[in-house]
Design a protein around this motif. Structure first.
Motif, PDB file in Angstrom:
ATOM      1  N   ALA A 102       0.834  -1.203   0.000  1.00 52.78           N
ATOM      2  CA  ALA A 102       0.000   0.000   0.000  1.00 52.78           C
ATOM      3  C   ALA A 102       0.866   1.250   0.000  1.00 52.78           C
ATOM      4  O   ALA A 102       0.542   2.241  -0.677  1.00 52.78           O
ATOM      5  N   ILE A 103       1.976   1.235   0.749  1.00 54.90           N
ATOM      6  CA  ILE A 103       2.843   2.423   0.804  1.00 54.90           C
ATOM      7  C   ILE A 103       3.543   2.634  -0.536  1.00 54.90           C
ATOM      8  O   ILE A 103       3.586   3.743  -1.061  1.00 54.90           O
ATOM      9  N   ILE A 104       4.071   1.538  -1.112  1.00 54.46           N
ATOM     10  CA  ILE A 104       4.757   1.664  -2.400  1.00 54.46           C
ATOM     11  C   ILE A 104       3.800   2.224  -3.446  1.00 54.46           C
ATOM     12  O   ILE A 104       4.172   3.006  -4.302  1.00 54.46           O
ATOM     13  N   ASN A 105       2.525   1.843  -3.323  1.00 56.49           N
ATOM     14  CA  ASN A 105       1.551   2.302  -4.301  1.00 56.49           C
ATOM     15  C   ASN A 105       0.946   3.655  -3.964  1.00 56.49           C
ATOM     16  O   ASN A 105      -0.105   4.022  -4.480  1.00 56.49           O
ATOM     17  N   GLY A 106       1.588   4.384  -3.057  1.00 56.82           N
ATOM     18  CA  GLY A 106       1.169   5.751  -2.851  1.00 56.82           C
ATOM     19  C   GLY A 106       0.354   6.026  -1.607  1.00 56.82           C
ATOM     20  O   GLY A 106      -0.165   7.122  -1.437  1.00 56.82           O
ATOM     21  N   GLY A 107       0.226   5.034  -0.715  1.00 56.66           N
ATOM     22  CA  GLY A 107      -0.503   5.276   0.530  1.00 56.66           C
ATOM     23  C   GLY A 107       0.313   6.161   1.457  1.00 56.66           C
ATOM     24  O   GLY A 107       1.508   6.353   1.262  1.00 56.66           O
ATOM     25  N   ASP A 108      -0.350   6.682   2.489  1.00 56.40           N
ATOM     26  CA  ASP A 108       0.366   7.555   3.418  1.00 56.40           C
ATOM     27  C   ASP A 108       1.297   6.723   4.293  1.00 56.40           C
ATOM     28  O   ASP A 108       0.848   5.869   5.070  1.00 56.40           O
ATOM     29  N   ALA A 109       2.610   6.965   4.149  1.00 56.29           N
ATOM     30  CA  ALA A 109       3.600   6.089   4.750  1.00 56.29           C
ATOM     31  C   ALA A 109       3.481   6.001   6.261  1.00 56.29           C
ATOM     32  O   ALA A 109       3.307   4.914   6.828  1.00 56.29           O
ATOM     33  N   THR A 110       3.536   7.142   6.947  1.00 56.03           N
ATOM     34  CA  THR A 110       3.617   7.104   8.407  1.00 56.03           C
ATOM     35  C   THR A 110       2.366   6.505   9.030  1.00 56.03           C
ATOM     36  O   THR A 110       2.447   5.631   9.887  1.00 56.03           O
ATOM     37  N   SER A 111       1.203   6.954   8.590  1.00 55.11           N
ATOM     38  CA  SER A 111       0.001   6.469   9.257  1.00 55.11           C
ATOM     39  C   SER A 111      -0.209   4.980   8.979  1.00 55.11           C
ATOM     40  O   SER A 111      -0.584   4.219   9.879  1.00 55.11           O
ATOM     41  N   LEU A 112       0.058   4.530   7.752  1.00 53.35           N
ATOM     42  CA  LEU A 112      -0.123   3.114   7.449  1.00 53.35           C
ATOM     43  C   LEU A 112       0.848   2.262   8.264  1.00 53.35           C
ATOM     44  O   LEU A 112       0.489   1.205   8.784  1.00 53.35           O
ATOM     45  N   TRP A 113       2.091   2.753   8.360  1.00 53.08           N
ATOM     46  CA  TRP A 113       3.104   1.963   9.069  1.00 53.08           C
ATOM     47  C   TRP A 113       2.752   1.866  10.551  1.00 53.08           C
ATOM     48  O   TRP A 113       2.863   0.807  11.163  1.00 53.08           O
ATOM     49  N   GLN A 114       2.318   2.971  11.143  1.00 49.76           N
ATOM     50  CA  GLN A 114       1.971   2.948  12.562  1.00 49.76           C
ATOM     51  C   GLN A 114       0.725   2.093  12.796  1.00 49.76           C
ATOM     52  O   GLN A 114       0.634   1.371  13.783  1.00 49.76           O
ATOM     53  N   LYS A 115      -0.205   2.182  11.858  1.00 45.71           N
ATOM     54  CA  LYS A 115      -1.428   1.370  11.964  1.00 45.71           C
ATOM     55  C   LYS A 115      -1.044  -0.114  11.956  1.00 45.71           C
ATOM     56  O   LYS A 115      -1.541  -0.924  12.741  1.00 45.71           O
ATOM     57  N   MET A 116      -0.092  -0.458  11.056  1.00 44.46           N
ATOM     58  CA  MET A 116       0.362  -1.842  10.953  1.00 44.46           C
ATOM     59  C   MET A 116       0.997  -2.288  12.263  1.00 44.46           C
ATOM     60  O   MET A 116       0.688  -3.343  12.795  1.00 44.46           O
ATOM     61  N   SER A 117       1.869  -1.428  12.797  1.00 38.01           N
ATOM     62  CA  SER A 117       2.551  -1.766  14.036  1.00 38.01           C
ATOM     63  C   SER A 117       1.524  -2.017  15.146  1.00 38.01           C
ATOM     64  O   SER A 117       1.640  -2.979  15.912  1.00 38.01           O
ATOM     65  N   GLY A 118       0.515  -1.177  15.199  1.00 33.28           N
ATOM     66  CA  GLY A 118      -0.532  -1.338  16.200  1.00 33.28           C
ATOM     67  C   GLY A 118      -1.312  -2.631  16.000  1.00 33.28           C
ATOM     68  O   GLY A 118      -1.584  -3.369  16.956  1.00 33.28           O
ATOM     69  N   ASP A 119      -1.658  -2.921  14.733  1.00 32.86           N
ATOM     70  CA  ASP A 119      -2.408  -4.147  14.432  1.00 32.86           C
ATOM     71  C   ASP A 119      -1.611  -5.379  14.837  1.00 32.86           C
ATOM     72  O   ASP A 119      -2.166  -6.344  15.373  1.00 32.86           O
ATOM     73  N   ILE A 120      -0.296  -5.347  14.553  1.00 29.54           N
ATOM     74  CA  ILE A 120       0.533  -6.504  14.894  1.00 29.54           C
ATOM     75  C   ILE A 120       0.548  -6.698  16.399  1.00 29.54           C
ATOM     76  O   ILE A 120       0.378  -7.810  16.903  1.00 29.54           O
ATOM     77  N   GLU A 121       0.685  -5.583  17.113  1.00 27.53           N
ATOM     78  CA  GLU A 121       0.726  -5.671  18.573  1.00 27.53           C
ATOM     79  C   GLU A 121      -0.566  -6.284  19.110  1.00 27.53           C
ATOM     80  O   GLU A 121      -0.550  -7.158  19.968  1.00 27.53           O
ATOM     81  N   THR A 122      -1.698  -5.819  18.559  1.00 30.48           N
ATOM     82  CA  THR A 122      -2.991  -6.351  18.989  1.00 30.48           C
ATOM     83  C   THR A 122      -3.066  -7.840  18.694  1.00 30.48           C
ATOM     84  O   THR A 122      -3.516  -8.639  19.520  1.00 30.48           O
ATOM     85  N   ALA A 123      -2.610  -8.210  17.465  1.00 28.57           N
ATOM     86  CA  ALA A 123      -2.706  -9.616  17.064  1.00 28.57           C
ATOM     87  C   ALA A 123      -1.830 -10.488  17.952  1.00 28.57           C
ATOM     88  O   ALA A 123      -2.209 -11.613  18.303  1.00 28.57           O
ATOM     89  N   ILE A 124      -0.641 -10.004  18.333  1.00 24.61           N
ATOM     90  CA  ILE A 124       0.243 -10.809  19.176  1.00 24.61           C
ATOM     91  C   ILE A 124      -0.364 -10.971  20.559  1.00 24.61           C
ATOM     92  O   ILE A 124      -0.349 -12.062  21.137  1.00 24.61           O
ATOM     93  N   ALA A 125      -0.943  -9.872  21.061  1.00 23.14           N
ATOM     94  CA  ALA A 125      -1.547  -9.935  22.391  1.00 23.14           C
ATOM     95  C   ALA A 125      -2.726 -10.905  22.390  1.00 23.14           C
ATOM     96  O   ALA A 125      -3.127 -11.435  23.425  1.00 23.14           O
ATOM     97  N   GLY A 126      -3.274 -11.149  21.168  1.00 25.29           N
ATOM     98  CA  GLY A 126      -4.260 -12.205  21.020  1.00 25.29           C
ATOM     99  C   GLY A 126      -5.651 -11.790  21.327  1.00 25.29           C
ATOM    100  O   GLY A 126      -6.477 -12.549  21.715  1.00 25.29           O
TER     101      GLY A 126
END
Lengths: 410, 537
Positions: A386-410
């Motif tokens: 999504a970022i390579i294709n022109g998405g907003d880099a910072t917000s997408l990356w932080q959103k991803m980091s947050g999603d991963i954290e949530t997923a790990i916490a289960g």
């Protein structure tokens, strides 16, 4: 009368099989018991590529110890799931060949037993042993190590680039259609191939604990370096250097056609380029963010089932046989994957391509095998795409980091 | 019971058939050769059943043992009694049906009520064993002890040579004691008076026993235990977990934390920390409750269900419409070279579906695909990466794949409609559209409707197409769940069960049951409707 006779035989045969199947459902663990204790046969699951070499090694092993080795050929990709499913039933093999990043799942499912390498551990490359370890415990005997590196077409680019920007400049100067090639997926980019660039910004996926193992609680991917990397991805996407429409197949095809001087790939794609008459050199991956670009390293090896009734024979087989220089070298000659045993690796390094990948591999880090990595893969690639294709880099990356954290916490 | 059906062949042939039938029936219930063969065949079956029973009773699988007894008795009764010819033919088939279909179905249904998945894939005993195994830590920098396994009166002992050359003996829970009179070979103790040294073969014969031995280094268990991984060398281990069998709890010897079985299928500490691996337990309706109550699942479940219905319905509708249109066109006698056109029409049907989907995925690449590059002159239409275009692309490819089937089916059905009906309608002054609408279509639907329903059910679970064309994508990166815009229920189930390191077979089975209920419900309703169509005639 004849008709009837035949029918009866068929019926008899069918019922026999039927009752066998019925009993098979539960008696499996028991039949394993029967063969256990006598130490008569060791069942090993291997993939078709490795089966030929193992056949000779197994014959030697049988001649020396009297333990028969039964090799069962499996599709490499199927081994993990079938092993996890079969070990609990008691029907699984004693030994399997596998990749180190399966280890987390194996341990969480309790299907592998620790392996004691003893003093032999020093004979292997450090990264091999680290990769085969989980929570401080070694679970497998490594036999091959592989990582990606920068493959350069020496006719188009005469020297090794020091940084990513320098490489792009050199690529543009070469006048080919693409300054640099890496296979990406339109949907999920390719975090594995883009990882060295990410680490060059100082953003590994996980932090490491004191003993060098990955710590699932220390998610590093969303740190400042991660943001910088995300911004860089966006820039490269906008500039067209990274293009999610160039899939792995296309990248390979275009490099072989001489349409780019640089190609980020693993040893598996080099033979095709050499066959096409391209003179290749293996270079370190140029840094994009200033720090060292560390690719992931994948280690393959042998694991012992936690329910093996032949534990001693299995250990003897993988540690003292599969870990021997002779077998490791033979496995290298067949598969072309760099051996994990230092002595065999040094012998194999006579080939400049193996040596080149090996040099890059010295900076490499094992791909995390902790189960938390599953949650990372789920979000990582799509966000990069999504970022390579022109998405907003910072917000997408932080959103991803947050999603991963949530997923790990289960 | 074996009377042949009445046919319109002459009375002579009929009686010949009847005679043959009687002969077969006689043979089935008499004749010493048959009886001998029967006894032999059933003997083999019974022998195997008895062997199976021994194995089953020993492993205490009473339920399966009971089933084996029941099935064996039934089989004996069927084949020894006179008559019962249908049962004789049907029994093997039914037994196989029970094993390979019904059992499998019930078993996958059962999985939906368990927590089977990563970390919970075996029994509690296996989990305990595996936890204890992996908690054995080699003492840092401890030496490699050379080992000879000794046997005395059936009891095994370890004869170890310490790195400083001293020799000691010990056994399971018997601490090491130094001995002086050992026989040495190259600095390594290989034997002791009064004991038999075991060779590699003997060790292999007792490997389970030997692998289980742990010899305390001293009287203090905290100093560690010697264990051997290969029978020829021993290493010093300490265990970081202790299992209290009576209380059913695991204790971490380093931190003192107690992990107990709180009914969730894993040892859990008071702070809620779980030790993995856990084991498989029955969780009742938990998986179904999760499917409908957990936000991260419920949200996508609803949108995926809506798209699944839309996809299945539109696929059937578009393929049927195009197939029917072409069938009508090619059914017209004025059309020339119909044969050749028909062959071309059927081609997509001849290619394997998943391969076609893969080829289409390549042709729809935004930048390098055939469609954009050649047909659209370099336009970069995101066929597969834009949410709505991807949905459209899927329907289009499925239309390409599916219309030949509808074309074939409707051509057959059209040709079965008598010409006279059309002629009669024409004589009555009906226009072609009216003829189609009021005469042909209703007649067509009677025969085609069941096929449309099965086609709907097929598309409802058309995993191949979705997996190969878009793999469920494009993903909405802001959604926070691993479900894409074109995922249908079955591909979502696949992702839950088989993608990533954490599998959840229980939840996936629950989804499978939900899908089954949906498809079965639709099929029942549609078949009822079809009946009313039949009443048209």
């Amino acid at each position: 009368m004849r008709v009837n006779n035949k029918g009866l035989w068929a019926v008899g045969a069918l019922t026999v099989t039927a009752s066998l199947v019925l009993t098979g459902c539960t008696a499996a663990s028991d039949t394993a018991d029967n063969s256990a204790g006598t130490g008569e046969a060791l069942t090993v699951w291997v993939d078709a590529d490795r089966a030929a070499v193992l056949k000779d090694a197994a014959a030697d092993f049988t001649a020396e110890t009297g333990v028969e080795v039964k090799l069962v050929q499996k599709e490499f990709g199927d081994i993990r799931d079938q092993f996890i499913a079969q070990v609990p039933t008691g029907k699984g093999p004693d030994v399997v060949i596998g990749a180190h990043d399966w280890l987390g799942t194996f341990v969480t499912n309790g299907v592998v037993a620790p392996v004691e390498l003893g003093d032999k551990a020093d004979a292997f490359q450090d990264v091999g042993i680290t990769a085969m370890s989980y929570e401080g415990q070694v679970y497998g005997v490594p036999y091959s190590i592989e990582n990606i590196a920068l493959v350069r077409n020496t006719a188009l680019a005469p020297s090794t680039p020091a940084t990513f920007d320098e490489m792009v400049t050199m690529g543009e100067a070469a006048g080919t259609e693409y300054p640099f090639l890496v296979g990406l997926d339109p949907e999920a980019a390719d975090p594995y191939h883009l990882y060295p660039f990410q680490t060059s910004f100082g953003a590994p996926v996980f932090g490491t604990a004191a003993d060098g193992s990955y710590d699932a609680d220390a998610l590093e991917i969303g740190n400042d370096g991660g943001d910088k990397f995300a911004a860089w991805l966006g820039e490269q996407g906008a500039a067209g250097v990274l293009n999610t429409n160039i899939t792995g197949d296309l990248a390979k095809e275009k490099f072989i056609a001489g349409e780019s001087p640089f190609y980020l790939t693993g040893p598996w794609n080099v033979p095709a380029a050499v066959e096409a008459g391209i003179d290749v050199a293996i270079d370190p991956i140029p840094s994009a963010g200033g720090e060292t670009a560390q690719p992931f390293v994948g280690v393959q090896g042998f694991f012992v089932s936690s329910k093996s009734e032949n534990a001693l024979a299995a250990n003897e087989f993988i540690v003292n046989y599969m870990g021997s220089e002779e077998v490791q070298t033979a496995l290298f000659e067949v598969g072309g994957r760099a051996p994990a045993l230092t002595a065999s690796f040094e012998a194999a390094s006579a080939d400049p391509i193996v040596a080149g990948f090996g040099t890059v591999g010295e900076n490499a880090v094992p791909m995390p095998s902790i189960p938390a990595m599953g949650a990372v893969w789920e979000f990582w690639g799509v966000t990069e795409a999504a970022i390579i294709n022109g998405g907003d880099a910072t917000s997408l990356w932080q959103k991803m980091s947050g999603d991963i954290e949530t997923a790990i916490a289960g | 019971m074996t009377t042949p059906p009445e046919t319109d062949s002459g009375p002579i042939r009929q009686s010949a058939r009847a005679r043959r039938a009687t002969r077969i029936a006689d043979a089935a219930s008499g004749g010493w050769k048959v009886v001998a063969a029967k006894i032999l065949g059933l003997g083999v079956v019974d022998a195997i059943a008895i062997y199976a029973l021994f194995v089953l009773v020993r492993s205490e699988s009473w339920l399966v043992a009971g089933l084996v007894v029941a099935v064996t008795l039934l089989v004996n009764w069927i084949y020894f009694s006179r008559g019962k010819l249908p049962a004789k033919y049907l029994a093997p088939g039914l037994i196989f049906l029970a094993i390979f279909q019904i059992f499998v179905l019930l078993y996958s249904g059962y999985i939906a009520f368990t927590n089977y998945g990563t970390g919970h894939n075996s029994t509690k005993a296996d989990a305990v064993n595996s936890l204890l195994l992996s908690s054995q830590n080699r003492v840092a920098d401890s030496p490699n002890y050379r080992l000879t396994v000794l046997e005395q009166l059936g009891e095994l002992s370890f004869l170890v040579t310490e790195p400083d050359g001293s020799v000691s003996i010990g056994g399971n829970e018997r601490p090491l004691k130094e001995v002086q009179n050992a026989q040495l070979e190259g600095g390594v103790a290989v034997g002791l008076d009064g004991y038999t040294s075991l060779g590699f073969q003997d060790i292999l014969g007792k490997q389970t026993e030997i692998a289980a031995i742990s010899v305390p280094l001293t009287d203090d268990p905290n100093d560690g235990m010697l264990r051997t991984p290969d029978g020829s060398s021993a290493f010093l281990y300490t265990s970081s977990l202790e299992y209290d069998e009576a209380a059913g709890t695991m204790r971490d010897t380093n931190s003192g934390t107690v992990y107990s079985d709180i009914g969730t299928g894993a040892f859990t500490s008071d702070a809620g920390q779980e030790l993995l691996p856990g084991w498989k337990i029955e969780v009742g309706l938990d998986n179904f409750v999760r499917a409908f109550s957990e936000d991260s699942i419920r949200g996508p479940l609803i949108s995926v269900t809506v798209w699944t219905f839309a996809f299945a319905f539109l696929s059937v509708f578009t393929t049927f419409a195009l197939g029917l249109f072409l069938a009508i066109v090619f059914n017209d006698k004025r059309m020339k070279s119909r044969k050749y056109y028909r062959i071309i029409m059927i081609l997509p049907y001849a290619f394997p579906g998943f391969l076609s989907a893969l080829v289409w995925a390549g042709m729809m690449n935004q930048e390098f695909g055939f469609i954009n590059v050649v047909l659209l002159g370099g336009a970069e239409v995101p066929w597969l990466t834009n949410e709505w275009l991807a949905k459209g692309s899927i329907l289009f490819v499925n239309l390409w794949l599916g219309f030949p089937y509808m074309f074939l089916v409707t051509t057959g059905a059209l040709q079965a409609i008598p010409e006279e009906l059309t002629e009669a309608a024409t004589v009555d002054g009906a226009k072609p559209w009216a003829i189609f609408r009021f005469v042909k279509l209703p007649l067509l639907l009677v025969s085609v409707a069941p096929l449309l329903i099965s086609s709907f059910a097929f598309n409802f679970n058309n995993f191949n197409l979705i997996y190969m064309l878009t793999n469920g994508g494009p993903r909405d990166v802001s959604a926070g769940v691993n479900v894409g815009a074109t995922d249908i229920l079955i591909s979502m189930v696949y992702k839950v069960a088989f993608v990533g390191a954490n599998r959840d077979y229980g939840l996936a089975s629950a989804f499978a049951i939900i899908i089954f209920i949906l498809v079965a419900g639709i099929a029942i309703i549609s078949f009822r409707r079809t009946k009313s169509l039949e009443e048209l005639n």
